[in-house]
Design a protein around this motif. Structure first.
Motif, PDB file in Angstrom:
ATOM      1  N   LEU A  85     -10.085  26.501  46.354  1.00 22.07           N
ATOM      2  CA  LEU A  85     -10.141  28.246  46.786  1.00 22.07           C
ATOM      3  C   LEU A  85     -11.426  28.441  47.767  1.00 22.07           C
ATOM      4  O   LEU A  85     -10.575  29.358  48.628  1.00 22.07           O
ATOM      5  N   ILE A 106      -7.173  30.227  38.169  1.00 24.44           N
ATOM      6  CA  ILE A 106      -8.872  29.421  38.584  1.00 24.44           C
ATOM      7  C   ILE A 106      -9.142  29.058  37.225  1.00 24.44           C
ATOM      8  O   ILE A 106      -9.688  29.594  36.927  1.00 24.44           O
ATOM      9  N   ASN A 108     -12.215  27.618  36.512  1.00 27.94           N
ATOM     10  CA  ASN A 108     -13.971  28.014  36.928  1.00 27.94           C
ATOM     11  C   ASN A 108     -14.809  26.679  37.390  1.00 27.94           C
ATOM     12  O   ASN A 108     -14.939  26.322  36.394  1.00 27.94           O
ATOM     13  N   GLN A 121     -18.206  30.270  36.977  1.00 28.63           N
ATOM     14  CA  GLN A 121     -17.441  31.378  38.036  1.00 28.63           C
ATOM     15  C   GLN A 121     -18.206  30.955  38.525  1.00 28.63           C
ATOM     16  O   GLN A 121     -17.394  32.342  39.005  1.00 28.63           O
ATOM     17  N   ASP A 123     -16.930  30.421  41.759  1.00 31.42           N
ATOM     18  CA  ASP A 123     -16.032  29.900  42.748  1.00 31.42           C
ATOM     19  C   ASP A 123     -15.385  31.449  42.387  1.00 31.42           C
ATOM     20  O   ASP A 123     -14.926  32.120  43.948  1.00 31.42           O
ATOM     21  N   SER A 124     -14.390  31.672  41.746  1.00 27.15           N
ATOM     22  CA  SER A 124     -13.632  32.907  41.514  1.00 27.15           C
ATOM     23  C   SER A 124     -14.177  34.602  41.884  1.00 27.15           C
ATOM     24  O   SER A 124     -14.048  35.552  42.199  1.00 27.15           O
ATOM     25  N   ARG A 128     -14.223  37.671  44.503  1.00 30.57           N
ATOM     26  CA  ARG A 128     -13.831  38.699  43.764  1.00 30.57           C
ATOM     27  C   ARG A 128     -13.598  39.923  44.670  1.00 30.57           C
ATOM     28  O   ARG A 128     -13.031  40.558  44.265  1.00 30.57           O
ATOM     29  N   GLN A 134      -8.573  40.295  38.961  1.00 31.40           N
ATOM     30  CA  GLN A 134      -9.076  39.435  38.410  1.00 31.40           C
ATOM     31  C   GLN A 134      -9.065  38.965  36.973  1.00 31.40           C
ATOM     32  O   GLN A 134      -9.762  40.336  36.812  1.00 31.40           O
ATOM     33  N   TYR A 136     -10.144  37.316  33.258  1.00 30.43           N
ATOM     34  CA  TYR A 136     -11.206  36.055  32.114  1.00 30.43           C
ATOM     35  C   TYR A 136     -10.588  35.926  31.129  1.00 30.43           C
ATOM     36  O   TYR A 136     -10.611  36.648  30.164  1.00 30.43           O
ATOM     37  N   ASN A 164      -5.185  36.258  39.815  1.00 29.55           N
ATOM     38  CA  ASN A 164      -5.866  35.114  39.444  1.00 29.55           C
ATOM     39  C   ASN A 164      -6.038  35.217  38.304  1.00 29.55           C
ATOM     40  O   ASN A 164      -6.343  36.466  37.380  1.00 29.55           O
ATOM     41  N   CYS A 166      -8.695  33.763  35.458  1.00 30.79           N
ATOM     42  CA  CYS A 166      -9.045  32.244  35.826  1.00 30.79           C
ATOM     43  C   CYS A 166     -10.067  31.923  34.367  1.00 30.79           C
ATOM     44  O   CYS A 166     -10.414  33.033  33.411  1.00 30.79           O
TER      45      CYS A 166
END
Length: 391
Positions: A85, A106, A108, A121, A123-124, A128, A134, A136, A164, A166
């Motif tokens: 990413l 993604i 994570n 988490q 990375d994502s 943001r 996004q 989850y 995304n 996630c």
């Protein structure tokens, strides 16, 4: 009738993507996302999906390929994690500001350093504010359902933004559970035939994409982008309800509330840790403590109105983060929730909690300890210092 299968999270994501019938798929493998690419490649090789599979040399190229394909009018899908990413960040940012409805999973995973391939988490959460939506997922069923819904949300003309989906590496990506797979015909009816709402690349009408832009026009771009993100809050609720009517599963839209009707204390979670938190809430309820849970499904845009309403009557709350907000000594979601509540009238004691970094398990016992700390914050009438959940 929906088919029942036992799937890991990566296969659930791949099946969800295949049900949406993307025209172009490009991805570069990275742990723990690799099986998503492998499953999709297998589906294409077996003739189960009619998608152009682009074998690229890096994540930056993967995002560049789906950006170009989306500009040309294709429904697109990709997936990545962690350093992958980070490597694609330049075209990742461009995809959102070009308003392209790309869907990307993604999976994570912690960022370096120290080196880790395990879940987290960071990375994502770290990207943001790059303009993507996004969401989850808590479990593998939600992963599949969200991937399908993501195309409906992203392609809505009120939104037209990449999204995304996630989900936690290893805890979901590599662990299996029962998953209902929707019928292809019903998914086709739910999504409809993809009709691009943006300007398409056309060799017969050459055009410049992303030309040098002055300040006035750039401000207008950002203004409309942020308005579209706010519109996405309405769209996710609409899509969640429509999906529920068709397939029998709804998740609450931007947030999920669990036992919050009369809750005096709330624990806020994101992702797969929410299952353990719900068990802890039930155990505390059995002991006479009126605990409840708010699960953050959507982080961007942040559903501040929903959060304020959900936490309006609690005496105190705590947020469990699987990430850190560098410079704040707390997690990221904690700061987001506090910021949202600043506009509300319920300024109650709160507790920042960090756990699950590097794939560490967040147990029911840890969640019960967290609820105890939230209750204690009410008694002390002040915010608590950050609690680190460690074995």
């Amino acid at each position: 009738m929906q088919k029942l299968d036992v799937l890991n999270g990566n296969k659930a994501a791949a099946i969800g993507a295949s049900l949406a019938r993307p025209g172009v798929i490009a991805a570069y493998p990275i742990t723990p996302q690799t099986p998503v690419v492998e499953y999709l490649t297998e589906f294409a090789a077996n003739g189960e999906i009619d998608a152009a599979m682009s074998e690229v040399e890096s994540e930056l190229s993967a995002m560049s390929v789906v950006t170009g394909a989306s500009l040309a009018g294709s429904r697109t899908f990709t997936a990545t994690a962690s350093q992958g990413l980070a490597l694609m960040y330049e075209p990742y940012f461009r995809a959102s500001t070009l308003r392209l409805p790309i869907v990307m999973a993604i999976v994570n995973r912690e960022m370096i350093s120290p080196q880790s391939v395990w879940g987290g988490q960071q990375d994502s959460m770290s990207v943001r504010d790059a303009g993507w939506l996004q969401i989850y997922a808590e479990d593998n069923q939600e992963i599949l359902d969200l991937i399908v819904q993501a195309f409906k949300i992203a392609e809505d003309k009120r939104v037209l933004l990449p999204i995304n989906i996630c989900f936690d590496g290893f805890y979901l990506s590599h662990m299996t559970e029962k998953v209902f797979i929707p019928e292809q015909e019903k998914v086709d009816g739910f999504l409809g035939i993809y009709k691009p709402e943006h300007v398409l690349l056309d060799p017969e009408r050459p055009m410049a994409v992303d030309p040098l832009t002055n300040g006035d026009l750039l401000i207008e771009y950002r203004y409309k982008h942020l308005k579209a993100q706010q519109d996405a809050l309405k769209v996710i609720d609409e899509v969640d309800r429509a999906y529920g009517e068709l397939f029998g599963r709804t998740y609450g839209g931007a947030i999920e509330e669990y036992r919050m009707e009369d809750a005096e204390y709330a624990i806020v979670t994101t992702g797969s840790m929410s299952g353990a938190a719900k068990e802890a809430v039930d155990l505390k309820r059995a002991g006479g403590i009126k605990a409840g849970l708010v699960r953050m499904r959507m982080i961007r845009p942040f559903p501040k109105a929903r959060v304020c309403k959900a936490l309006a009557k609690v005496k105190s709350f705590g947020v469990v983060d699987k990430n850190v907000s560098f410079g704040w000594d707390t997690g990221i979601v904690y700061q987001e929730v506090k910021s949202a509540l600043y506009e509300g009238d319920n300024h109650v004691p709160s507790v920042p909690i960090i756990g699950g970094l590097g794939g560490e398990d967040i147990s029911i016992k840890m969640m019960m300890y967290s609820i105890d700390a939230i209750v204690k914050a009410t008694e002390e009438k002040k915010n608590r210092e950050t609690i680190w959940l460690m074995v």
